[in-house]
Write an enzyme that holds these catalytic residues in place. Structure first.
Site, short mmCIF file in Angstrom:
data_model
loop_
_atom_site.label_atom_id
_atom_site.label_comp_id
_atom_site.label_asym_id
_atom_site.label_seq_id
_atom_site.Cartn_x
_atom_site.Cartn_y
_atom_site.Cartn_z
N ASN A 17 0.95 -1.48 -0.18
CA ASN A 17 0.01 -0.05 0.15
C ASN A 17 0.46 1.03 -0.21
O ASN A 17 2.07 0.65 0.02
CB ASN A 17 -0.99 0.04 1.31
CG ASN A 17 -2.05 1.17 1.09
OD1 ASN A 17 -2.06 1.42 0.23
ND2 ASN A 17 -3.19 0.74 1.64
N ILE A 18 0.13 2.24 -0.73
CA ILE A 18 1.10 3.80 -0.11
C ILE A 18 1.55 3.58 1.44
O ILE A 18 0.86 3.34 2.18
CB ILE A 18 0.29 4.42 -0.33
CG1 ILE A 18 -1.01 5.00 -1.82
CG2 ILE A 18 1.05 6.06 0.16
CD1 ILE A 18 -2.18 5.67 -1.74
N SER A 20 3.37 1.86 2.43
CA SER A 20 3.83 0.08 3.03
C SER A 20 5.54 0.18 3.06
O SER A 20 6.24 -0.68 4.50
CB SER A 20 3.50 -0.50 2.59
OG SER A 20 4.06 -0.53 1.33
N THR A 23 10.55 2.11 -0.15
CA THR A 23 11.19 2.92 -0.79
C THR A 23 12.24 2.36 0.23
O THR A 23 13.75 2.27 0.39
CB THR A 23 10.99 4.77 -0.79
OG1 THR A 23 10.32 4.16 -1.69
CG2 THR A 23 12.59 4.60 -1.16
N THR A 24 11.97 2.50 1.75
CA THR A 24 12.81 1.73 2.99
C THR A 24 13.64 0.64 2.80
O THR A 24 14.16 0.33 2.16
CB THR A 24 12.13 2.07 3.91
OG1 THR A 24 11.29 3.07 4.35
CG2 THR A 24 13.66 2.14 5.73
N GLN A 70 -3.14 6.29 -15.39
CA GLN A 70 -2.50 5.09 -14.89
C GLN A 70 -2.43 4.20 -16.58
O GLN A 70 -1.91 3.93 -16.72
CB GLN A 70 -3.83 4.53 -15.02
CG GLN A 70 -4.80 4.44 -13.41
CD GLN A 70 -3.65 4.11 -12.58
OE1 GLN A 70 -2.70 2.99 -12.68
NE2 GLN A 70 -3.71 4.18 -10.93
N GLU A 93 10.30 -1.72 -7.79
CA GLU A 93 9.15 -1.25 -6.66
C GLU A 93 7.75 -1.31 -7.64
O GLU A 93 7.69 -0.38 -8.41
CB GLU A 93 9.65 0.05 -6.15
CG GLU A 93 8.79 1.11 -5.50
CD GLU A 93 9.50 2.11 -4.71
OE1 GLU A 93 10.18 2.88 -5.68
OE2 GLU A 93 8.82 2.90 -4.24
N GLU A 161 -0.50 13.79 -2.13
CA GLU A 161 -1.79 12.80 -1.37
C GLU A 161 -2.29 13.74 -0.13
O GLU A 161 -2.99 13.13 0.67
CB GLU A 161 -0.92 12.10 -0.58
CG GLU A 161 0.35 10.81 -1.87
CD GLU A 161 1.38 10.56 -1.38
OE1 GLU A 161 2.03 9.22 -2.11
OE2 GLU A 161 1.90 10.47 -0.65
C1 LIG Z 1 1.63 0.50 -10.49
C2 LIG Z 1 1.23 2.17 -9.92
C3 LIG Z 1 1.64 2.33 -8.75
C4 LIG Z 1 0.73 3.25 -8.54
C5 LIG Z 1 1.32 4.74 -7.85
N1 LIG Z 1 -0.37 5.13 -7.55
C6 LIG Z 1 -0.02 6.35 -6.56
C7 LIG Z 1 -0.31 6.08 -5.35
C8 LIG Z 1 1.42 7.43 -4.56
O1 LIG Z 1 -0.46 8.49 -4.35
C9 LIG Z 1 1.58 7.68 -5.64
C10 LIG Z 1 3.51 6.59 -5.45
O2 LIG Z 1 2.47 6.14 -4.97
O3 LIG Z 1 1.29 7.34 -7.00
C11 LIG Z 1 -1.04 5.46 -8.43
O4 LIG Z 1 -2.69 6.02 -8.29
N2 LIG Z 1 -1.24 4.31 -9.35
C12 LIG Z 1 -0.52 3.41 -9.65
N3 LIG Z 1 -0.26 2.11 -10.40
#
Ligand SMILES: Cc1cc2cn([C@H]3C[C@H](O)[C@@H](CO)O3)c(=O)nc2[nH]1
Length: 223
Positions: A17-18, A20, A23-24, A70, A93, A161
Site C-alpha cells: 500500500n501507499i 508500506s 522505498t525503505t 494509469q 518497486e 496525497e
Molecule cells: C503501478 C502503480 C503505482 C501507482 C501509484 N499510484 C499513486 C499512489 C501514490 O500516491 C503515488 C506513488 O506511489 O502514486 C497510483 O495511483 N497508481 C499506481 N499504479
C-alpha cells in the site's frame, strides 16, 4: 516471441500500500548494488510529463485524469520491466500488476474510471499479456494495516496525497489482499513481510528474506 523475452534476470517485485515502506525496503538492498539492478517507482516521471504533473491532476480531478495517469503509469512500468541489465537480479518497486489489480480496479469500483476507460485499459493489458514479456519470479508483499500506513502517509506529507482519505487506503489494502493472498495465480510466488513493524524492528524482517532476493538459486533449491 514476446518483446523482451529471454532478456530479463531473476526479477523481484516489491508490492504494498501507499506508505508500506517500499522505498525503505529497496534502500536496504543498495548495499548489494553490484548484484542487484534496483528500479524505483518512477514518481518523478509521473510528476513531470513534459511539464505536466499527472500525479497531482489525478488526485485533483480524478474523473478526468485517473485514466490517462494509469495509462502513463502502465507505460513507465513496462519501460522498467523491459529495461536491460547485466546484473543477475532485478528488484522493482511495484509493477504493471499493481496498476492492473489494485489501482485501476479500485478506480473502476469507485466509478472514478468509467466503463469505456476501463475497457480500453483492459484491452491494453490483454494485448501486453500476449506481446510483451514481463518477468516476475518473486513478489515481496509489504503487508500493512490501513491505519498504520495512513499515519505514515500523513507524516511523509507528499503534497499530491494531502487529501487522500483513510478509506482509499482501506480499499487499496483489500485489493492487495485479494491479489497477493487470495489469488492462486500469484500467491505461490509471494513472500509476506509484516510491514507494520516500525523502522528499527523491520530490519530483521528484511534480513529474513535477504537470501530469497540476492541468491535466486537459494529459491530454486527451496522449490
Ligand atoms: C503501478 C502503480 C503505482 C501507482 C501509484 N499510484 C499513486 C499512489 C501514490 O500516491 C503515488 C506513488 O506511489 O502514486 C497510483 O495511483 N497508481 C499506481 N499504479
Amino acid at each position: 516471441p514476446k518483446y523482451a523475452a529471454g532478456t530479463q534476470p531473476f526479477t523481484v517485485l516489491i508490492e504494498g500500500n501507499i506508505g508500506s515502506g517500499k522505498t525503505t525496503f529497496l534502500n536496504h538492498f543498495q548495499q548489494f548494488q553490484e548484484k542487484i539492478c534496483l528500479i524505483t517507482e518512477p514518481v518523478e516521471k509521473w510528476r513531470n510529463v513534459r511539464g505536466v504533473n499527472l500525479l497531482k491532476l489525478m488526485y485533483k480531478e480524478p474523473e478526468r485524469w485517473a485514466m490517462p495517469f494509469q495509462s502513463y503509469v502502465t507505460l513507465t512500468m513496462l519501460q522498467s520491466h523491459t529495461q536491460q541489465t547485466q546484473k543477475p537480479v532485478k528488484l522493482m518497486e511495484r509493477s504493471i500488476f499493481s496498476s492492473r489489480y489494485c489501482f485501476v480496479e479500485n478506480m473502476y469500483r469507485n466509478k472514478i474510471i468509467d466503463d469505456g476507460m476501463y475497457h480500453v485499459l483492459q484491452e491494453w493489458y490483454n494485448f501486453i499479456d500476449n506481446s510483451i514479456h514481463v518477468q516476475a519470479d518473486l513478489i515481496v508483499y509489504l503487508r500493512t494495516t490501513p491505519k498504520v500506513v495512513y499515519e505514515r502517509m500523513r507524516k511523509r506529507a507528499r503534497s499530491e496525497e494531502s487529501c487522500v482519505p483513510i478509506k482509499y487506503l482501506e480499499e487499496l489494502h483489500k485489493l492487495h489482499e485479494e491479489w497477493l493472498i487470495e489469488n492462486p495465480e500469484f500467491n505461490n510466488k509471494v513472500v509476506v513481510l509484516d510491514a507494520d513493524l516500525d523502522l528499527e524492528h523491520i530490519g530483521s524482517e528484511y534480513k529474513r528474506y535477504e537470501n530469497h532476493i540476492i541468491n535466486p538459486t537459494f529459491i530454486r533449491q527451496q522449490q
